[in-house]
Design a protein around this motif. Structure first.
Motif, PDB file in Angstrom:
ATOM      1  N   GLY A  98      78.073 -10.897  68.095  1.00 12.24           N
ATOM      2  CA  GLY A  98      78.170  -9.462  68.320  1.00 12.24           C
ATOM      3  C   GLY A  98      77.988  -8.639  67.066  1.00 12.24           C
ATOM      4  N   PHE A  99      77.686  -9.279  65.954  1.00  6.15           N
ATOM      5  CA  PHE A  99      77.451  -8.531  64.721  1.00  6.15           C
ATOM      6  C   PHE A  99      76.193  -7.683  64.869  1.00  6.15           C
ATOM      7  CE2 PHE A  99      76.404  -7.952  60.217  1.00  6.15           C
ATOM      8  CZ  PHE A  99      77.647  -7.587  59.730  1.00  6.15           C
ATOM      9  N   TRP A 100      75.200  -8.199  65.558  1.00  7.37           N
ATOM     10  CA  TRP A 100      73.993  -7.459  65.925  1.00  7.37           C
ATOM     11  C   TRP A 100      73.948  -7.347  67.437  1.00  7.37           C
ATOM     12  CZ3 TRP A 100      69.433 -10.041  62.843  1.00  7.37           C
ATOM     13  CH2 TRP A 100      69.493  -9.641  61.512  1.00  7.37           C
ATOM     14  N   SER A 101      73.416  -6.245  67.932  1.00  2.06           N
ATOM     15  CA  SER A 101      73.153  -6.122  69.358  1.00  2.06           C
ATOM     16  C   SER A 101      71.854  -5.358  69.538  1.00  2.06           C
ATOM     17  CB  SER A 101      74.308  -5.410  70.066  1.00  2.06           C
ATOM     18  OG  SER A 101      74.444  -4.095  69.566  1.00  2.06           O
ATOM     19  N   ALA A 102      71.104  -5.720  70.556  1.00  2.00           N
ATOM     20  CA  ALA A 102      69.819  -5.069  70.807  1.00  2.00           C
ATOM     21  C   ALA A 102      69.838  -4.486  72.215  1.00  2.00           C
ATOM     22  CB  ALA A 102      68.671  -6.068  70.659  1.00  2.00           C
ATOM     23  N   ASP A 103      69.430  -3.232  72.330  1.00  3.18           N
ATOM     24  CA  ASP A 103      69.370  -2.567  73.612  1.00  3.18           C
ATOM     25  C   ASP A 103      67.918  -2.159  73.845  1.00  3.18           C
ATOM     26  OD1 ASP A 103      70.811   0.497  74.988  1.00  3.18           O
ATOM     27  OD2 ASP A 103      70.012  -1.287  75.960  1.00  3.18           O
ATOM     28  N   VAL A 104      67.210  -2.915  74.673  1.00  6.18           N
ATOM     29  CA  VAL A 104      65.805  -2.636  74.951  1.00  6.18           C
ATOM     30  C   VAL A 104      65.759  -1.564  76.036  1.00  6.18           C
ATOM     31  CG1 VAL A 104      63.619  -3.593  75.713  1.00  6.18           C
ATOM     32  CG2 VAL A 104      65.162  -4.983  74.336  1.00  6.18           C
ATOM     33  N   LYS A 105      65.190  -0.404  75.706  1.00  8.48           N
ATOM     34  CA  LYS A 105      65.203   0.728  76.636  1.00  8.48           C
ATOM     35  C   LYS A 105      63.993   0.732  77.552  1.00  8.48           C
ATOM     36  CE  LYS A 105      68.059   3.401  73.606  1.00  8.48           C
ATOM     37  NZ  LYS A 105      68.173   4.450  72.666  1.00  8.48           N
ATOM     38  N   GLU A 106      62.810   0.716  77.016  1.00  6.13           N
ATOM     39  CA  GLU A 106      61.630   0.714  77.860  1.00  6.13           C
ATOM     40  C   GLU A 106      60.478   0.036  77.150  1.00  6.13           C
ATOM     41  OE1 GLU A 106      59.576   4.792  77.697  1.00  6.13           O
ATOM     42  OE2 GLU A 106      61.700   5.283  77.877  1.00  6.13           O
ATOM     43  N   SER A 150      74.195  -2.571  64.277  1.00 12.78           N
ATOM     44  CA  SER A 150      74.834  -3.573  63.440  1.00 12.78           C
ATOM     45  C   SER A 150      76.207  -3.064  63.036  1.00 12.78           C
ATOM     46  CB  SER A 150      73.983  -3.848  62.190  1.00 12.78           C
ATOM     47  OG  SER A 150      74.620  -4.794  61.385  1.00 12.78           O
ATOM     48  N   LYS A 151      77.142  -3.955  62.870  1.00 13.16           N
ATOM     49  CA  LYS A 151      78.476  -3.583  62.409  1.00 13.16           C
ATOM     50  C   LYS A 151      78.398  -3.155  60.948  1.00 13.16           C
ATOM     51  CE  LYS A 151      80.591  -5.336  66.078  1.00 13.16           C
ATOM     52  NZ  LYS A 151      80.825  -4.553  67.197  1.00 13.16           N
ATOM     53  N   GLU A 152      79.361  -2.368  60.527  1.00 15.65           N
ATOM     54  CA  GLU A 152      79.397  -1.904  59.142  1.00 15.65           C
ATOM     55  C   GLU A 152      80.473  -2.682  58.405  1.00 15.65           C
ATOM     56  OE1 GLU A 152      80.247   2.158  56.565  1.00 15.65           O
ATOM     57  OE2 GLU A 152      80.019   2.266  58.726  1.00 15.65           O
ATOM     58  N   VAL A 153      80.142  -3.208  57.253  1.00 14.41           N
ATOM     59  CA  VAL A 153      81.095  -3.928  56.426  1.00 14.41           C
ATOM     60  C   VAL A 153      81.612  -2.964  55.370  1.00 14.41           C
ATOM     61  CG1 VAL A 153      81.424  -5.866  54.852  1.00 14.41           C
ATOM     62  CG2 VAL A 153      79.891  -6.102  56.803  1.00 14.41           C
ATOM     63  N   VAL A 154      82.928  -2.801  55.345  1.00 12.13           N
ATOM     64  CA  VAL A 154      83.546  -1.874  54.405  1.00 12.13           C
ATOM     65  C   VAL A 154      84.287  -2.698  53.362  1.00 12.13           C
ATOM     66  CG1 VAL A 154      85.175   0.008  54.149  1.00 12.13           C
ATOM     67  CG2 VAL A 154      83.804  -0.175  56.226  1.00 12.13           C
ATOM     68  N   VAL A 155      83.967  -2.457  52.096  1.00 14.08           N
ATOM     69  CA  VAL A 155      84.592  -3.173  50.996  1.00 14.08           C
ATOM     70  C   VAL A 155      85.210  -2.156  50.056  1.00 14.08           C
ATOM     71  CG1 VAL A 155      84.199  -4.739  49.053  1.00 14.08           C
ATOM     72  CG2 VAL A 155      82.894  -5.017  51.155  1.00 14.08           C
ATOM     73  N   GLY A 156      86.436  -2.390  49.647  1.00 13.48           N
ATOM     74  CA  GLY A 156      87.081  -1.450  48.740  1.00 13.48           C
ATOM     75  C   GLY A 156      88.365  -2.048  48.185  1.00 13.48           C
ATOM     76  N   THR A 157      89.142  -1.223  47.537  1.00 17.52           N
ATOM     77  CA  THR A 157      90.414  -1.659  46.976  1.00 17.52           C
ATOM     78  C   THR A 157      91.490  -0.657  47.362  1.00 17.52           C
ATOM     79  OG1 THR A 157      90.047  -0.468  44.906  1.00 17.52           O
ATOM     80  CG2 THR A 157      89.329  -2.769  44.981  1.00 17.52           C
ATOM     81  N   LYS A 158      92.749  -1.106  47.345  1.00 18.75           N
ATOM     82  CA  LYS A 158      93.874  -0.215  47.545  1.00 18.75           C
ATOM     83  C   LYS A 158      95.008  -0.680  46.647  1.00 18.75           C
ATOM     84  CE  LYS A 158      96.174  -2.544  51.364  1.00 18.75           C
ATOM     85  NZ  LYS A 158      96.785  -2.374  52.664  1.00 18.75           N
ATOM     86  N   SER A 159      95.824   0.243  46.231  1.00 15.83           N
ATOM     87  CA  SER A 159      96.943  -0.079  45.350  1.00 15.83           C
ATOM     88  C   SER A 159      98.134  -0.515  46.183  1.00 15.83           C
ATOM     89  CB  SER A 159      97.327   1.132  44.504  1.00 15.83           C
ATOM     90  OG  SER A 159      96.272   1.487  43.649  1.00 15.83           O
TER      91      SER A 159
END
Length: 106
Positions: free
Chosen positions: A40-48, A70-79
């Motif tokens: 499910g990281f990628w999905s394709a929706d063929v319309k016509e 496509s899913k979004e990968v979020v990378v960061g830091t937190k204190s």
């Protein structure tokens, strides 16, 4: 006494090479794409889309309109506060085993 030697010419033949390497890389890429769609990281929706109508002269068709999400990968830091153990070293005199080699000469 007879001398038996194998004087035949030996030739090494390498099979495969670049063609096999390209085939393996394509197979790995196909497996990765299949995994991305299956998870499910990628999905394709063929319309016509439409196939071309083929008569004596072929008329061009239309490519399908595909929306790939496509899913979004979020990378960061937190204190945050965590317990961190402190390691302290001290010098201490100890006896250490020694392995050596001696010569039999006297």
């Amino acid at each position: 006494m007879a001398d038996y030697r194998d004087d035949t010419d030996r030739t090494t033949v390498r099979r495969g090479g670049a063609g096999r390497t390209i085939l393996i890389l394509l197979a790995i890429a196909a497996i990765i794409v299949a995994i991305l769609f299956a998870t499910g990281f990628w999905s394709a929706d063929v319309k016509e889309g439409a196939l071309p109508k083929v008569d004596v002269s072929a008329k061009g068709g239309a490519l399908p309109d595909v929306d790939v999400n496509s899913k979004e990968v979020v990378v960061g830091t937190k204190s945050t506060t965590v317990d961190v153990p402190k390691v302290k070293t001290e010098k201490e005199q100890i006896d250490v085993p020694v392995v050596g080699v001696t010569d039999d000469k006297k």
